[in-house]
Design a protein around this motif. Structure first.
Motif, PDB file in Angstrom:
ATOM      1  N   SER A   1       0.745  -0.951  -0.039  1.00 26.27           N
ATOM      2  CA  SER A   1       0.069  -0.118   0.123  1.00 26.27           C
ATOM      3  C   SER A   1       0.965   1.258   0.005  1.00 26.27           C
ATOM      4  O   SER A   1       0.525   2.050  -0.824  1.00 26.27           O
ATOM      5  N   ALA A   2       1.947   1.302   0.577  1.00 33.61           N
ATOM      6  CA  ALA A   2       2.876   2.349   0.855  1.00 33.61           C
ATOM      7  C   ALA A   2       3.426   2.487  -0.564  1.00 33.61           C
ATOM      8  O   ALA A   2       3.832   3.695  -0.964  1.00 33.61           O
ATOM      9  N   GLU A   3       4.099   1.331  -1.390  1.00 34.22           N
ATOM     10  CA  GLU A   3       4.493   1.716  -2.585  1.00 34.22           C
ATOM     11  C   GLU A   3       3.500   2.206  -3.211  1.00 34.22           C
ATOM     12  O   GLU A   3       3.880   2.880  -4.058  1.00 34.22           O
TER      13      GLU A   3
ATOM     14  N   ASP B   1       3.070   5.808  -2.648  1.00 35.82           N
ATOM     15  CA  ASP B   1       4.449   6.664  -3.211  1.00 35.82           C
ATOM     16  C   ASP B   1       4.534   6.626  -4.806  1.00 35.82           C
ATOM     17  O   ASP B   1       4.858   7.875  -5.215  1.00 35.82           O
ATOM     18  N   LEU B   2       4.079   5.960  -5.433  1.00 40.40           N
ATOM     19  CA  LEU B   2       4.124   5.804  -6.984  1.00 40.40           C
ATOM     20  C   LEU B   2       3.019   6.714  -7.523  1.00 40.40           C
ATOM     21  O   LEU B   2       3.278   7.431  -8.393  1.00 40.40           O
ATOM     22  N   GLY B   3       1.944   6.612  -6.518  1.00 42.52           N
ATOM     23  CA  GLY B   3       0.645   7.757  -7.153  1.00 42.52           C
ATOM     24  C   GLY B   3       1.296   9.142  -6.906  1.00 42.52           C
ATOM     25  O   GLY B   3       0.814  10.056  -7.483  1.00 42.52           O
ATOM     26  N   ALA B   4       2.158   9.320  -5.925  1.00 40.57           N
ATOM     27  CA  ALA B   4       2.611  10.750  -5.598  1.00 40.57           C
ATOM     28  C   ALA B   4       3.692  11.174  -6.343  1.00 40.57           C
ATOM     29  O   ALA B   4       4.105  12.366  -6.741  1.00 40.57           O
ATOM     30  N   THR B   5       4.734  10.350  -6.797  1.00 33.92           N
ATOM     31  CA  THR B   5       5.736  10.465  -7.488  1.00 33.92           C
ATOM     32  C   THR B   5       6.130  10.132  -9.031  1.00 33.92           C
ATOM     33  O   THR B   5       6.970  10.532  -9.721  1.00 33.92           O
ATOM     34  N   THR B   6       5.039   9.471  -9.504  1.00 34.04           N
ATOM     35  CA  THR B   6       4.892   9.324 -11.095  1.00 34.04           C
ATOM     36  C   THR B   6       3.514   9.808 -11.542  1.00 34.04           C
ATOM     37  O   THR B   6       2.705  10.184 -11.153  1.00 34.04           O
TER      38      THR B   6
ATOM     39  N   PHE C   1       1.408   8.098 -12.828  1.00 33.40           N
ATOM     40  CA  PHE C   1       0.384   7.076 -12.626  1.00 33.40           C
ATOM     41  C   PHE C   1      -0.271   7.279 -11.085  1.00 33.40           C
ATOM     42  O   PHE C   1       0.461   7.745 -10.112  1.00 33.40           O
ATOM     43  N   THR C   2      -1.563   6.926 -11.176  1.00 35.51           N
ATOM     44  CA  THR C   2      -2.186   7.077  -9.699  1.00 35.51           C
ATOM     45  C   THR C   2      -1.804   5.952  -8.773  1.00 35.51           C
ATOM     46  O   THR C   2      -1.459   4.758  -9.326  1.00 35.51           O
ATOM     47  N   ALA C   3      -2.264   6.082  -7.535  1.00 38.05           N
ATOM     48  CA  ALA C   3      -2.040   4.827  -6.630  1.00 38.05           C
ATOM     49  C   ALA C   3      -2.962   3.832  -6.998  1.00 38.05           C
ATOM     50  O   ALA C   3      -2.572   2.614  -6.884  1.00 38.05           O
ATOM     51  N   LYS C   4      -4.032   4.089  -7.468  1.00 38.82           N
ATOM     52  CA  LYS C   4      -5.238   3.049  -7.972  1.00 38.82           C
ATOM     53  C   LYS C   4      -4.599   2.175  -9.040  1.00 38.82           C
ATOM     54  O   LYS C   4      -4.603   1.078  -9.113  1.00 38.82           O
ATOM     55  N   GLU C   5      -3.881   3.146 -10.117  1.00 42.01           N
ATOM     56  CA  GLU C   5      -3.435   2.267 -11.204  1.00 42.01           C
ATOM     57  C   GLU C   5      -2.155   1.580 -10.779  1.00 42.01           C
ATOM     58  O   GLU C   5      -2.014   0.273 -11.382  1.00 42.01           O
ATOM     59  N   ALA C   6      -1.461   1.881  -9.833  1.00 42.70           N
ATOM     60  CA  ALA C   6      -0.260   1.004  -9.119  1.00 42.70           C
ATOM     61  C   ALA C   6      -0.923  -0.169  -8.445  1.00 42.70           C
ATOM     62  O   ALA C   6      -0.381  -1.167  -8.734  1.00 42.70           O
ATOM     63  N   GLY C   7      -1.824   0.093  -7.845  1.00 44.08           N
ATOM     64  CA  GLY C   7      -2.426  -1.090  -7.281  1.00 44.08           C
ATOM     65  C   GLY C   7      -3.237  -2.102  -8.219  1.00 44.08           C
ATOM     66  O   GLY C   7      -3.169  -3.170  -8.176  1.00 44.08           O
ATOM     67  N   ASP C   8      -3.847  -1.724  -9.418  1.00 45.38           N
ATOM     68  CA  ASP C   8      -4.290  -2.513 -10.394  1.00 45.38           C
ATOM     69  C   ASP C   8      -3.013  -3.395 -11.078  1.00 45.38           C
ATOM     70  O   ASP C   8      -3.381  -4.551 -11.187  1.00 45.38           O
TER      71      ASP C   8
ATOM     72  N   ASP D   1       7.797 -10.132  -4.494  1.00 48.04           N
ATOM     73  CA  ASP D   1       8.173 -10.045  -6.212  1.00 48.04           C
ATOM     74  C   ASP D   1       7.377  -8.739  -6.557  1.00 48.04           C
ATOM     75  O   ASP D   1       7.972  -8.244  -7.487  1.00 48.04           O
ATOM     76  N   MET D   2       6.275  -8.420  -5.982  1.00 46.15           N
ATOM     77  CA  MET D   2       5.614  -7.265  -6.480  1.00 46.15           C
ATOM     78  C   MET D   2       6.370  -5.940  -6.429  1.00 46.15           C
ATOM     79  O   MET D   2       6.565  -5.031  -7.432  1.00 46.15           O
ATOM     80  N   LEU D   3       7.053  -5.877  -5.104  1.00 52.27           N
ATOM     81  CA  LEU D   3       7.848  -4.807  -4.778  1.00 52.27           C
ATOM     82  C   LEU D   3       9.238  -4.646  -5.795  1.00 52.27           C
ATOM     83  O   LEU D   3       9.666  -3.570  -6.380  1.00 52.27           O
ATOM     84  N   GLN D   4       9.679  -5.832  -6.076  1.00 56.30           N
ATOM     85  CA  GLN D   4      11.133  -6.012  -6.779  1.00 56.30           C
ATOM     86  C   GLN D   4      10.511  -5.660  -8.438  1.00 56.30           C
ATOM     87  O   GLN D   4      11.503  -5.219  -9.062  1.00 56.30           O
ATOM     88  N   GLY D   5       9.562  -6.074  -8.828  1.00 59.24           N
ATOM     89  CA  GLY D   5       9.164  -5.841 -10.122  1.00 59.24           C
ATOM     90  C   GLY D   5       8.517  -4.726 -10.558  1.00 59.24           C
ATOM     91  O   GLY D   5       8.229  -4.534 -11.846  1.00 59.24           O
ATOM     92  N   MET D   6       8.018  -3.922  -9.773  1.00 58.95           N
ATOM     93  CA  MET D   6       6.984  -2.952 -10.104  1.00 58.95           C
ATOM     94  C   MET D   6       7.931  -1.634 -10.826  1.00 58.95           C
ATOM     95  O   MET D   6       7.313  -1.369 -11.677  1.00 58.95           O
ATOM     96  N   ASP D   7       9.163  -1.734 -10.529  1.00 57.86           N
ATOM     97  CA  ASP D   7       9.930  -0.364 -11.327  1.00 57.86           C
ATOM     98  C   ASP D   7       9.968  -0.832 -12.602  1.00 57.86           C
ATOM     99  O   ASP D   7       9.574   0.280 -13.439  1.00 57.86           O
ATOM    100  N   GLY D   8      10.411  -1.977 -13.195  1.00 54.70           N
ATOM    101  CA  GLY D   8      10.431  -2.389 -14.394  1.00 54.70           C
ATOM    102  C   GLY D   8       9.314  -2.276 -15.193  1.00 54.70           C
ATOM    103  O   GLY D   8       9.248  -1.555 -16.210  1.00 54.70           O
TER     104      GLY D   8
END
Length: 205
Positions: free
Chosen positions: A54-56, A59-64, A66-73, A87-94
């Motif tokens: 959730s924190a990740e 954070d992506l929603g605030a700094t990229t 994309f929205t937090a909802k899109e990151a969650g999807d 795995d999710m935390l590791q692969g999300m950036d790519g």
């Protein structure tokens, strides 16, 4: 009296605008929580892992872009592919970098990457490299990530079973796309080619 009426109208309009903004925020928050609940159900993540995810996403929603909802999807598709929280935390950036570079929908890109990684016997730690290969193919040939995803659906599992790398298949897809053969048509052609190669395989032992 006229001045008071104008003031009252202004206050009413302001209150209405504030209320609308508040309700929008409530809706966005609800959508995000729903996405995270889906991830929790699919991945069976514990409370600590869900807090990290959730924190990740926030954070992506605030700094990229994309929205937090899109990151969650996007994480939801990772969970459907059997990825755990690590795995999710590791692969999300790519996945995020590929979606941003290609201008594609983040969740769709996540779906393409997670499915294709599995087909080639790769894991979450290979996401960044895999995404780089797709980005390079998309920018150097007449195709895009969404179209490549359709090609992968038809051919990736057979290509992976035969030991071909993502680089091999990406080059083939790029060359075919430059000749006007794309998407599922290209995937079917590649699959048929790979199946033709299989007919020449001789089992020993």
């Amino acid at each position: 009296a006229a001045g008071q009426a104008i003031t009252a109208a202004g206050v009413a309009a302001a209150v209405k605008e504030i209320t609308g903004a508040f309700m929008e925020c409530v809706g966005v928050a609800g959508d995000f929580e729903e996405a995270m609940s889906t991830i929790e159900a699919l991945s069976q993540a514990n409370a600590r892992d869900m807090a990290a995810l959730s924190a990740e996403a926030k954070d992506l929603g605030a700094t990229t872009k994309f929205t937090a909802k899109e990151a969650g999807d996007a994480m939801g598709y990772m969970a459907m592919a059997g990825w755990d929280a690590s795995d999710m935390l590791q692969g999300m950036d790519g996945v995020m970098q590929l979606a941003a570079a290609s201008g594609e929908d983040l969740a769709m890109v996540s779906d393409i990457v997670t499915d294709s990684l599995s087909a080639f016997g790769l894991t979450a730690k290979d996401t960044a490299h895999f995404s780089d290969v797709l980005a390079a193919a998309a920018t150097s040939s007449n195709t895009n990530v969404a179209i490549m995803g359709e090609t992968f659906k038809m051919s990736a599992s057979v290509a992976g079973a035969l030991g071909y790398s993502i680089e091999d298949v990406a080059v083939a897809m790029g060359l075919m796309a430059n000749s006007g053969v794309k998407g599922s048509i290209a995937g079917t052609a590649l699959r048929n080619t790979f199946n033709g190669l299989l007919e020449g395989v001789t089992l020993t032992g």
